[in-house]
Design a protein around this motif. Structure first.
Motif, PDB file in Angstrom:
ATOM      1  N   ARG A  15      40.522  59.278 -27.394  1.00 53.02           N
ATOM      2  CA  ARG A  15      39.292  60.436 -27.152  1.00 53.02           C
ATOM      3  C   ARG A  15      38.617  60.956 -28.642  1.00 53.02           C
ATOM      4  N   ALA A  16      39.444  61.214 -29.602  1.00 50.92           N
ATOM      5  CA  ALA A  16      38.887  61.587 -30.833  1.00 50.92           C
ATOM      6  C   ALA A  16      38.166  60.459 -31.363  1.00 50.92           C
ATOM      7  N   GLY A  17      38.555  59.171 -31.126  1.00 49.08           N
ATOM      8  CA  GLY A  17      37.789  58.030 -31.473  1.00 49.08           C
ATOM      9  C   GLY A  17      36.421  57.843 -30.895  1.00 49.08           C
ATOM     10  N   LEU A  18      36.408  58.208 -29.615  1.00 53.69           N
ATOM     11  CA  LEU A  18      34.997  58.349 -28.941  1.00 53.69           C
ATOM     12  C   LEU A  18      34.123  59.631 -29.494  1.00 53.69           C
ATOM     13  N   LEU A  19      34.639  60.604 -29.773  1.00 49.30           N
ATOM     14  CA  LEU A  19      33.935  61.509 -30.540  1.00 49.30           C
ATOM     15  C   LEU A  19      33.522  61.135 -31.707  1.00 49.30           C
ATOM     16  N   HIS A  20      34.233  60.473 -32.298  1.00 55.24           N
ATOM     17  CA  HIS A  20      33.599  59.914 -33.751  1.00 55.24           C
ATOM     18  C   HIS A  20      32.355  58.973 -33.536  1.00 55.24           C
ATOM     19  N   TRP A  21      32.450  57.947 -32.422  1.00 55.63           N
ATOM     20  CA  TRP A  21      31.441  57.067 -32.323  1.00 55.63           C
ATOM     21  C   TRP A  21      30.108  57.659 -31.703  1.00 55.63           C
TER      22      TRP A  21
END
Length: 668
Positions: free
Chosen positions: A343-349
């Motif tokens: 989920r955090a990676g998606l926020l980054h992207w």
């Protein structure tokens, strides 16, 4: 000096231990070594180091036909209790102990003393291990094959009583021909190896258990687990495990589990078009079957889907899916942490790194206490990238170093470690430590070469950017020329970085970057974070409407993309100068200077803010501020020069980089 050390050893031992007429072994034919897989599983062996015979003891060496025959002759001279003890040791292998032997032979420990002494005197044993693996093989050959299964069964029973590792128990039950009894122990061994991130061992244990499990569903699950562990470390056994699982799949949720593993396999082997083709159906599977799938499968699937965002996967749909799956993984701590990482990676992207950092900081603290080491490394890797995105170079670099240290003993693969090194190298370049960054690039390329691994295209563009900052523009362009032409399926991120890097180099060298920027604008299916990166660089290189660029600067600040905000503010300042708005231009230049230390090294470099500030302040009549900006920038450049060891490197840094050259010329 050539020869066979094992043969020489046996010659000396025969002289030392033998009686007249016993003889010594003849050397085996050249190159005769045990074939792979033929060595007996033995107790720890050591090469005995006997004192050489004195000159008066030397005599001509009559040679029997083979080394094995020499060992057999020595075993024939052993008392029967000593030979039996040696045979138990040969069967038990690395699990041998005197307590185990006493139990199997029906003797007490003191009763073993004469037999042990005879084995040591004959130099069959050294301590509690065979003196050589060849001796252990000969002892095992002396044991009738019909007795071996019963002895393995007895060893397994004793190991169970001793609460020995599950893998040892399973191994002996398997050798006894009791695969069904071994299977539960293999599963225990696999779970333990996976927790310790020994993924190749875990995959082998799952594969050993699978054929003997009584239920079809259990066999399917074990083959899937074998494939999952093998895929983590890119072990070649993954494909065979996947094929075995596919032959057993019957239910829709089993098909979804296989699709997850196939997508991971495609992504790991860089077949991005195949991975993307599976991604859409996989998300549909999760939307309809999520509650029926194991939490670990959901976590693995979301992780690879998140990685595919860079290749064009829909971030919005995936974020909604992650929220929908959260209740299903909640009971399992590791799957829950893995989903939080995704989920955090998606926020980054999606261009919200500040929110990603806020989510991952407590998750990493929790993982340090609860999670397996591989998940800790994965989580730390993601957090490192987001710390860089919000301008925290020191925190990002420290975490990157920790990730590298923690991943060293794990089977994470050379490409994973090289990727982390590549990010840390770019963080060092962004922090003004180009020598360290380029040295790290050299190290990671050496690792990849030693492993025979292909250099990812993104590494070429990143290293080119680092070389350009160091003033080696020709070398940077040579690297970019090695990059494949844009337009390959699933390679949007790589294409974007290639085109943006070319545009940067053209602009620095006084060339028109518009052609590459126009092609970059045509790269579609990008996540919002990359779209904003492209917009920030286009603002810096081409300018535009001052109000629109000011709005972009504000949006980037709101999102926490402070390094991109620094870059876009430079473009907004120049656009305001062109539009005759000096107050707005000065304000934007000061905003860029306020973030002088926060650099996105993939689209910017440290000196750019000082050059922009000097030129904007001078154009707006702020001569003192212009002079100060140039002097501060020149001081930073000179300080950076001191870090280079060679004069040619210092010269390239000072005068090969056009931005550095400009600052030094103005400052005097």
């Amino acid at each position: 000096m050539g020869g066979n050390p094992a043969w020489l050893l046996e010659c000396l031992k025969s002289l030392w231990l033998g009686r007249p007429g016993d003889g010594a072994p003849a050397p085996p034919s050249a190159g005769a070594v045990p074939a792979p897989g033929t060595r007996a599983k033995t107790a720890m062996t050591t090469v005995a180091r006997d004192p050489p015979p004195s000159p008066r003891d030397r005599r001509e060496i009559p040679l029997p036909p083979t080394l094995r025959e020499a060992v057999r002759l020595r075993l024939q001279r052993l008392p029967e209790p000593a030979l039996q003890l040696a045979q138990v040791a040969a069967v038990a292998g690395g699990d041998f102990s005197l307590g185990l032997a006493a139990a199997l032979l029906g003797r007490n420990l003191l009763g073993l003393a004469p037999a042990l002494g005879a084995l040591e005197q004959a130099q069959v044993f050294q301590g509690l291990g065979f003196a050589h693996d060849l001796v252990a093989e000969a002892v095992l050959d002396s044991l009738p094959r019909a007795l071996r299964p019963a002895l393995h069964r007895g060893v397994a029973a004793q190991l169970q009583a001793q609460q020995a590792p599950a893998a040892a128990i399973a191994d002996h039950l398997q050798a006894a021909g009791e695969a069904a009894a071994a299977a539960p122990w293999w599963l225990q061994a696999a779970a333990r190896a996976r927790r310790q991130w020994q993924m190749a061992e875990a995959a082998a244990a799952y594969a050993a258990a699978a054929p003997a499990l009584p239920q079809r569903a259990a066999r399917f699950a074990a083959w899937c687990d074998a494939a999952r562990c093998a895929l983590w470390v890119r072990h070649p056994s993954a494909e065979a495990a996947l094929v075995a699982a596919e032959a057993l799949a019957e239910r829709p949720e089993e098909a979804a589990r296989l699709r997850t593993l196939r997508t991971i396999a495609h992504f790991g082997s860089r077949r991005l078009d195949a991975a993307l083709a599976e991604a859409g159906p996989l998300m549909t599977d999760y939307e309809h079957l999520g509650a029926a799938l194991p939490p670990a499968t959901l976590a693995d699937g979301v992780r690879v889907l998140t990685s595919l965002v860079a290749s064009g996967l829909d971030v919005g749909r995936l974020r909604a899916l992650v929220d929908r799956l959260a209740p299903h993984v909640e009971p399992e701590a590791e799957a829950r942490l893995a989903l939080r990482t995704a989920r955090a990676g998606l926020l980054h992207w999606d261009g919200w790194p500040r929110e990603g950092v806020a989510a991952l900081e407590p998750a990493l603290a929790q993982a340090e206490q609860e999670a397996d080491p591989g998940l800790r490394v994965t989580l730390g890797n993601q957090l490192m990238r987001m710390r860089h995105a919000v301008g925290d170079h020191a925190g990002a670099r420290a975490l990157g170093e920790r990730v590298l240290a923690q991943s060293e003993p794990l089977e994470m693969g050379v490409v994973f470690r090289a990727d982390v090194m590549h990010v840390v190298a770019m963080i060092e370049v962004a922090a003004g430590q180009a020598p360290a960054g380029l040295a790290r690039f050299e190290a990671l390329l050496a690792r990849l070469a030693a492993a025979g691994a292909r250099v990812p295209d993104l590494f070429l563009t990143s290293q080119a950017q680092a070389l350009a900052v160091a003033g080696r523009g020709a070398a940077a362009r040579a690297l970019l020329d090695r990059h494949p032409a844009p337009g390959r399926p699933g390679q949007g991120t790589q294409d974007l970085h290639l085109l943006l890097t070319r545009a940067r180099l053209d602009h620095r060298d006084g060339r028109d970057p518009s052609a590459d920027l126009a092609r970059a604008a045509e790269v579609g299916a990008l996540p919002t974070g990359l779209v904003l990166q492209r917009a920030a660089l286009a603002a810096a290189l081409q300018g535009g409407d001052p109000d629109a660029l000011a709005a972009l600067v504000d949006e980037l600040g709101t999102r926490g993309l402070v390094a991109l905000q620094r870059l876009a503010a430079q473009g907004a300042a120049r656009a305001a100068v062109a539009a005759g708005r000096p107050d707005q231009a000065v304000a934007m230049a000061r905003q860029a200077l306020a973030r002088a230390a926060e650099v996105d090294a993939w689209v910017d470099e440290p000196a750019s803010a000082w050059v922009t500030a000097h030129e904007v302040f001078a154009a707006c009549g702020e001569s003192a501020a212009a002079r100060d900006a140039a002097h501060l920038g020149a001081a930073a450049v000179r300080e950076g020069a001191a870090a280079w060891r060679r004069a040619a490197e210092r010269e390239a840094w000072l005068h090969g980089n056009p931005l550095h050259r400009r600052l030094l010329a103005v400052a005097g």
